[in-house]
Structures are given as C-alpha cells and as structure tokens.
Design a protein around this motif. Structure first.
Motif, PDB file in Angstrom:
ATOM      1  N   GLU A 146       0.844  -1.198   0.000  1.00 23.08           N
ATOM      2  CA  GLU A 146       0.000   0.000   0.000  1.00 23.08           C
ATOM      3  C   GLU A 146       0.881   1.251   0.000  1.00 23.08           C
ATOM      4  O   GLU A 146       1.750   1.405   0.860  1.00 23.08           O
ATOM      5  N   PHE A 147       0.649   2.127  -0.983  1.00 31.15           N
ATOM      6  CA  PHE A 147       1.387   3.389  -1.028  1.00 31.15           C
ATOM      7  C   PHE A 147       0.590   4.472  -0.311  1.00 31.15           C
ATOM      8  O   PHE A 147      -0.624   4.582  -0.477  1.00 31.15           O
ATOM      9  N   ARG A 148       1.296   5.271   0.466  1.00 27.22           N
ATOM     10  CA  ARG A 148       0.598   6.285   1.267  1.00 27.22           C
ATOM     11  C   ARG A 148       0.898   7.706   0.825  1.00 27.22           C
ATOM     12  O   ARG A 148       0.269   8.630   1.284  1.00 27.22           O
ATOM     13  N   THR A 149       1.909   7.885  -0.029  1.00 28.61           N
ATOM     14  CA  THR A 149       2.307   9.251  -0.393  1.00 28.61           C
ATOM     15  C   THR A 149       2.309   9.409  -1.913  1.00 28.61           C
ATOM     16  O   THR A 149       2.173   8.431  -2.647  1.00 28.61           O
ATOM     17  N   GLU A 150       2.498  10.653  -2.331  1.00 31.58           N
ATOM     18  CA  GLU A 150       2.593  10.924  -3.780  1.00 31.58           C
ATOM     19  C   GLU A 150       4.048  10.999  -4.231  1.00 31.58           C
ATOM     20  O   GLU A 150       4.336  11.364  -5.357  1.00 31.58           O
ATOM     21  N   THR A 151       4.971  10.657  -3.352  1.00 30.23           N
ATOM     22  CA  THR A 151       6.383  10.891  -3.672  1.00 30.23           C
ATOM     23  C   THR A 151       6.990   9.769  -4.508  1.00 30.23           C
ATOM     24  O   THR A 151       6.490   8.639  -4.515  1.00 30.23           O
ATOM     25  N   ASP A 152       8.101  10.111  -5.159  1.00 34.10           N
ATOM     26  CA  ASP A 152       8.891   9.092  -5.862  1.00 34.10           C
ATOM     27  C   ASP A 152       9.688   8.252  -4.850  1.00 34.10           C
ATOM     28  O   ASP A 152       9.963   7.083  -5.071  1.00 34.10           O
ATOM     29  N   THR A 153      10.009   8.865  -3.710  1.00 28.46           N
ATOM     30  CA  THR A 153      10.899   8.216  -2.724  1.00 28.46           C
ATOM     31  C   THR A 153      10.284   6.974  -2.087  1.00 28.46           C
ATOM     32  O   THR A 153      11.002   6.029  -1.751  1.00 28.46           O
ATOM     33  N   GLU A 154       8.966   6.979  -1.942  1.00 28.26           N
ATOM     34  CA  GLU A 154       8.344   5.882  -1.185  1.00 28.26           C
ATOM     35  C   GLU A 154       8.670   4.515  -1.803  1.00 28.26           C
ATOM     36  O   GLU A 154       8.773   3.512  -1.085  1.00 28.26           O
ATOM     37  N   VAL A 155       8.877   4.488  -3.135  1.00 26.18           N
ATOM     38  CA  VAL A 155       9.183   3.185  -3.759  1.00 26.18           C
ATOM     39  C   VAL A 155      10.458   2.576  -3.167  1.00 26.18           C
ATOM     40  O   VAL A 155      10.590   1.358  -3.079  1.00 26.18           O
ATOM     41  N   VAL A 156      11.383   3.433  -2.762  1.00 26.29           N
ATOM     42  CA  VAL A 156      12.659   2.919  -2.250  1.00 26.29           C
ATOM     43  C   VAL A 156      12.431   2.185  -0.927  1.00 26.29           C
ATOM     44  O   VAL A 156      12.963   1.088  -0.711  1.00 26.29           O
ATOM     45  N   ALA A 157      11.614   2.797  -0.063  1.00 23.46           N
ATOM     46  CA  ALA A 157      11.316   2.136   1.217  1.00 23.46           C
ATOM     47  C   ALA A 157      10.655   0.789   0.961  1.00 23.46           C
ATOM     48  O   ALA A 157      11.003  -0.229   1.592  1.00 23.46           O
ATOM     49  N   HIS A 158       9.723   0.764  -0.007  1.00 28.02           N
ATOM     50  CA  HIS A 158       9.041  -0.512  -0.303  1.00 28.02           C
ATOM     51  C   HIS A 158      10.007  -1.538  -0.900  1.00 28.02           C
ATOM     52  O   HIS A 158       9.940  -2.719  -0.555  1.00 28.02           O
ATOM     53  N   LEU A 159      10.871  -1.087  -1.788  1.00 21.18           N
ATOM     54  CA  LEU A 159      11.812  -2.035  -2.414  1.00 21.18           C
ATOM     55  C   LEU A 159      12.677  -2.714  -1.360  1.00 21.18           C
ATOM     56  O   LEU A 159      12.830  -3.935  -1.356  1.00 21.18           O
ATOM     57  N   VAL A 160      13.233  -1.903  -0.447  1.00 24.79           N
ATOM     58  CA  VAL A 160      14.134  -2.476   0.560  1.00 24.79           C
ATOM     59  C   VAL A 160      13.337  -3.387   1.491  1.00 24.79           C
ATOM     60  O   VAL A 160      13.760  -4.503   1.817  1.00 24.79           O
ATOM     61  N   ASP A 161      12.166  -2.925   1.886  1.00 23.70           N
ATOM     62  CA  ASP A 161      11.372  -3.735   2.815  1.00 23.70           C
ATOM     63  C   ASP A 161      10.931  -5.051   2.164  1.00 23.70           C
ATOM     64  O   ASP A 161      10.944  -6.105   2.810  1.00 23.70           O
ATOM     65  N   ALA A 162      10.565  -4.968   0.881  1.00 23.47           N
ATOM     66  CA  ALA A 162      10.140  -6.190   0.187  1.00 23.47           C
ATOM     67  C   ALA A 162      11.297  -7.187   0.138  1.00 23.47           C
ATOM     68  O   ALA A 162      11.110  -8.393   0.339  1.00 23.47           O
TER      69      ALA A 162
END
Ligand code: M6R
Length: 605
Positions: free
Chosen positions: A116-132
């Motif tokens: 689930e994405f919570r923001t409109e930012t490009d950065t959030e993908v990085v947090a998801h990638l590492v966490d995944a």
C-alpha cells in the motif's frame, strides 16, 4: 535539492539532527522530518513547512535514539504536506532521499500489487523495495544493494532499518553525499555544512557509491559492489553557522557585506602592487580559442556580463548558456575551448552535468564557485574560489558581485595574455577593479532613498528592467531579484529590444527601471527610455553622477550611483537593483530569506 543528514553512534541524536537540518534548510523548506531507532524500532516525526514546525512537534513528542536520519524537503513529486514529508516508511524501513527517482511510476505500479502506497512521492518506492527484499529473506546489506540496482535517476539516500539498531545505509548517484567520521559515531550529510558541527573529517562519495556505517566503521562499495577506499578530506572552518547579527534578514546582511566580499575576491585575483591580474598558472588563456561559460539563474547573468568583458577586452569568443539547455543540446565543444562552470553552491545539478559533459569531451574545465568543498570544485580541472563566504539568503547577492569581480579579473588576464591590451589599459582596469569595494560602500548610502522608492514599486503588479551592453544581464538580474522575493512579475530586456513586442505591455504607470551608466551606450538607452516614457511608463532611472546630470528630467525618479569606470559599472549598478528588490519585498511582507517555492541549492535537474 532537499537536505539529508544521519547519525549512528552511542549518544542521543535528535537535537544534533535538528541542528544539522537547520544548516541544510537552504536546500528546501517545504517540510521536514526525522526518524530514529529507539530500542531497535522505528519512530518518526514530520511537519509541513519550516524546521521550526518540526521542532515544535518534537518538543511535545520527545522521540530520540542512537541512530537517526533527517530531511528537509524541496517538493518535486507530491504537494508539500506532512504526508509527503520524509522520512518515508515501509514496514521495517525508513528512507530520506535527495534527488528524483525517474522510474518510480513503473516501480510503483509493480509494487502496488502487493503493497500500500501512502504518499505521492517518488521516494516511497525505495522504502518498499528495501522492505520487500527484507521480507523475501535478504539480509539488510543485500536488500539495500539489490534495491539500488532497480533505480534510475538521481539520488542520495539515508536508510535505517527496524531491528538493525546501529547501522545507516547510504548511497549516492547524481546527488551529493558525504560521510563524516567521528569518534564512536559516523554521519552522513548532503554537504559539509550539515556536518561541520559534528566532524571536520569527511569522505565524499563518488558517483554510484554506496556505504554502510556503524558507530565505529564504514564500508564503501562502488557501482559494481566492489569494496573501495575513498580519500578522507579534512575540511577547514569551524562549526559556526552564519548569523544575521543586527540585520533584519540574511539578504540585507549579505548586501551590506559586499565591500568586504568583493575585496576578498579581488585579493585573490588582482595583484594590487603590480596592478595586474593574478590567475592560477594552469589557466593559460593563450591555449584557448573559445570560452564556454555555463551556469543557472543569477550565476548565468554573471556569465553573460563576462561575455562582454572577454570579447571586448581580449577578443576571445565566448558562448554563454543556461546549463539545463546546454547539457541536452549535444553542444559542439572543442578541445581548444575552456569550459567555465559558474555556481555559488557548486552543486547545481544541471551545471554539474554540463561540467561533466565538457570533461568527457576532453575540454579543460574550471569551476568558479563559492563553496570550495562542493562537487564542482572537486571535479573541475581548476577550482576558482570567489571567497564570498556562506550565502544564506536564497536570493543571491554577494555571490553575484564576487562572481562578477572574479570573471572581470579573468577577462583582464585573458586580454593581457593574448596581447590585446596595452599596459596602460591594464593598469586602468586593474585600478578600476580595486576601486569597487569603495564604490560599493558609497552605493550603500543610497539605501534610504531606494527604500522609499521601493514603497511605490510595491503596489505594482509588474515591472520592467532595461539596459544595454553589459547592463542587459544586470536588467535580467534586477528582474529576477524582484520576482523571486517580492513575487511581482518583472522582466529584464535589452533596451533596444522592447519595441519588438514587449512595449505592448507598457501602460500608464507601469514601472520601468532603466540601467544607464554614462557610457558609450548612454544616449541610445535614453532614447529607449523616452519611447516607454511617452507611453505612460513610470521611469526609475539608475545611472551615475554624470548620467544624472545629462538625463535631465526624463525620469520620475533617479537613483544616482557613484561614477565608475564603465568596466566595473555592472558591479556597481547591481547594488541598486538588489536594494530595490529587497525593500519592495519587505514592504510586501514576504519571507525574504526563504521565498516561496524556492531553495538555495538546486540539486535536481
Ligand atoms: O548555486 P548556483 O549559483 O549554481 O545557483 C544557481 C541558481 O539556482 C541561483 O543563482 C538562483 O537563481 C538564485 N535564487 C538567484 O537569486
């Protein structure tokens, strides 16, 4: 843009992260945030707007830990609200980022299938990638390393991970990042300024590098994941952060510092006893048949003035270009050219990319910068300091006059080296430069008069700035200063160009600021002044003593700058447009030092 800082150690970090963020606020002030690891688990606080808003929230929340990351934002993707403020979290991972992830839409589409994405930012993908990757069983190092491989674009990251109490992961590609080495502590920061109160021992990461920090160690890897050693640099200069002193704004203080700052620039480039330019020996102007000067914003206007100087004094062909256009145009640049990047910060993304383009094409490069620890200063063949001291106001003032002073000295040197100038002329021009600090001081005495005039200007919706010759870039600069801090729409034009279209915008009472020192173009500029005056424009004439006597009563207002040699007149006239913009903004009550939508250092393209 955006500023990032991180600390991993054994002492609490929140206060020091906030202190570092304040030093980075010049990079953006749309929102800020901090994340710490407390007993191994992630906690964060974020706030819209300036860092003082974050501080207020932290006072109430009282979060702290021994590892943490923090961020001050200049919004690119997503409105500047609290939700879009960094650090961004996903599961166990917290990320701060400076740059733009260009393939974020693609990554987001894929990741959205399971997350689930919570923001409109490009950065959030990085947090998801590492966490995944962590979820799939990768250890933190591999999770970070593999995630980097999926990204395109520009970044400097700081990452902390829930359960990994004493490590910070960081990486750099396209956006600057330094590692600071402390005693029992390690740091990351967007620049030396962020870390200066923590350590003076820095390692600048190179393009594609990534690293893992613990309180007592750091490991750096290159783009191919090979362990590498990068040289540490001891930076000079204490922890002092520039103070406003008794001035209401940094911008005003910086305007008033100009007699000293220009004096410091001159001390570096002009030999006052021999009355000659004093240029680094590796800069031999007889080697080049063309000079290419690239910059953005105010620095580009300094470059445009320099074109007049180099061409008129030394007969050297000069191309000036905006960095964001130059870098994508596939410009033809020969090995016999000298490339000069002009940049206060030395970090502007487009100017840096242009510098790298020139290097790749085998051209000798110089960087004329204020920040000598900057990426441009480190990457250019020759680093040329302007010595203006830290410039905090987002609107550039003292850096501009120091850039002009340094470029004038380089042009003088080029003309002498190329035997285009007699010794008498060299002496006259060197003396003219040496006189500038005194003339700037005299110009500052006009502050009160200009303040009263600014009151009138502040009720206008638009303004025009006109000049001819080397005053054209000063007209551009005057208009830019007014726009960026007062939000009044302003345009600078070559005075002879107005009748080719823009004159249609002149109506009764439109303010037109005319820059006309008494030089060989004075009469022509005055003719253009009459063209707009007869169409109802309210004229503010900025001239010198001789010009004021000759102009008669054509203008509604006359600002009389001291007489100067026409060589240095662009530097002297600048004072008037700076003060006019400053006082107009103050009358309008804007945030002069941190105007809306802007950041001091533009590290995204
Ligand atoms: O750090 P730089 O000199 O490379 O910055 C270039 C521009 O971003 C900068 O001059 C900007 O235009 C200023 N806000 C103007 O006052």
């Amino acid at each position: 843009m955006c500023g990032i800082i991180g600390i991993t150690g054994r002492k609490f970090v929140t206060d020091r992260l906030i202190d570092g963020l304040k030093r980075l606020e010049y990079r953006g002030y749309d929102s800020s945030g901090i994340a710490v690891l407390t007993d191994g688990s992630l906690q964060r606080e974020r706030a819209e707007g300036k860092i003082k808003n974050l501080e207020a929230k932290l006072n109430a929340a009282n979060i702290d830990g021994q590892s943490g990351i923090a961020h001050t934002r200049w919004a690119t993707h997503g409105v500047p609200n609290e939700t879009n403020a960094h650090p961004h979290f996903s599961g166990r991972v917290g990320v701060v980022h400076n740059g733009i992830i260009e393939n974020f839409l693609e990554l987001r589409k894929e990741l959205s299938k399971t997350r689930e994405f919570r923001t409109e930012t490009d950065t959030e993908v990085v947090a998801h990638l590492v966490d995944a990757a962590l979820e799939q069983g990768d250890n933190p190092k591999d999770a970070f390393r593999k995630s980097l491989k999926q990204l395109t674009g520009a970044y400097a990251f700081g990452v902390i991970i829930d359960g990994v109490e004493d490590q910070i992961f960081c990486a750099r590609a396209g956006s600057p990042l330094a590692i600071g080495i402390g005693e029992g502590e390690m740091y990351i920061g967007s620049d030396a300024m962020a870390l200066t109160q923590l350590t003076n021992n820095l390692i600048y990461l190179e393009e594609g590098d990534w690293a893992i920090l613990t309180p007592d160690s750091y490991e750096i890897f290159d783009r191919q994941d090979k362990p590498v050693t990068r040289e540490a640099t001891i930076i000079s200069g204490g922890p002092a952060m520039a103070e406003k002193g008794n001035y209401r704004h940094f911008m005003l203080k910086e305007i008033y510092e100009q007699p000293e700052t220009v004096g410091r620039t001159l001390a570096n480039y002009i030999d006052e006893f021999r009355l000659t330019a004093n240029i680094p020996p590796e800069l031999d102007f007889s080697e080049f048949d063309r000079i290419v000067i690239i910059a953005c914003g105010t620095a580009c206007y300094a470059a445009m003035v320099a074109k007049y100087w180099f061409e008129q004094l030394g007969g050297v062909a000069v191309d000036v270009d905006i960095a964001s256009e130059f870098r994508y145009r596939k410009p033809v640049i020969s090995k016999n050219s000298l490339f000069i990047a002009v940049s206060q910060s030395g970090e502007t993304a487009d100017t840096l990319a242009a510098l790298r383009y020139a290097k790749e094409h085998g051209t000798k490069t110089a960087a004329l910068v204020n920040v000598m620890t900057s990426t441009m200063a480190r990457e250019a063949d020759i680093a040329l300091p302007i010595n203006a001291g830290p410039e905090i106001g987002v609107a550039s003032t003292k850096a501009f006059t120091s850039q002009l002073t340094a470029l004038a000295s380089l042009a003088l040197s080029a003309a002498v080296t190329r035997r285009a100038l007699s010794r008498d002329a060299e002496i006259r021009l060197a003396r003219a430069l040496i006189e500038t600090p005194r003339l700037i001081k005299e110009s500052l005495l006009l502050d009160g008069q200009i303040e009263r005039l600014a009151f009138e200007l502040s009720s206008s919706k638009q303004a025009f700035y006109l000049g001819r010759g080397s005053q054209v870039p000063i007209a551009y600069e005057g208009a830019l200063k007014l726009k960026e801090i007062s939000y009044i729409h302003a345009e600078g034009y070559a005075a002879g160009e107005l009748k080719h279209g823009p004159i249609a915008l002149i109506e009764d009472g439109t303010p037109v600021i005319v820059l006309a020192p008494y030089d060989n173009l004075f009469e022509k500029t005055i003719s253009n002044l009459q063209e707009v005056a007869s169409r109802g424009a309210k004229i503010i004439l900025i001239t010198d003593e001789t010009g004021a006597k000759s102009a008669g009563d054509l203008a509604s207002y006359v600002i009389t700058m001291p007489d100067s040699d026409s060589f240095v007149a662009p530097i002297i006239m600048t004072l008037a447009v700076q003060l006019l913009a400053y006082h107009t903004a103050v009358h309008l009550g804007t945030d002069v030092d941190q105007p809306r939508n802007l950041a001091k250092s533009v590290t995204v393209e």
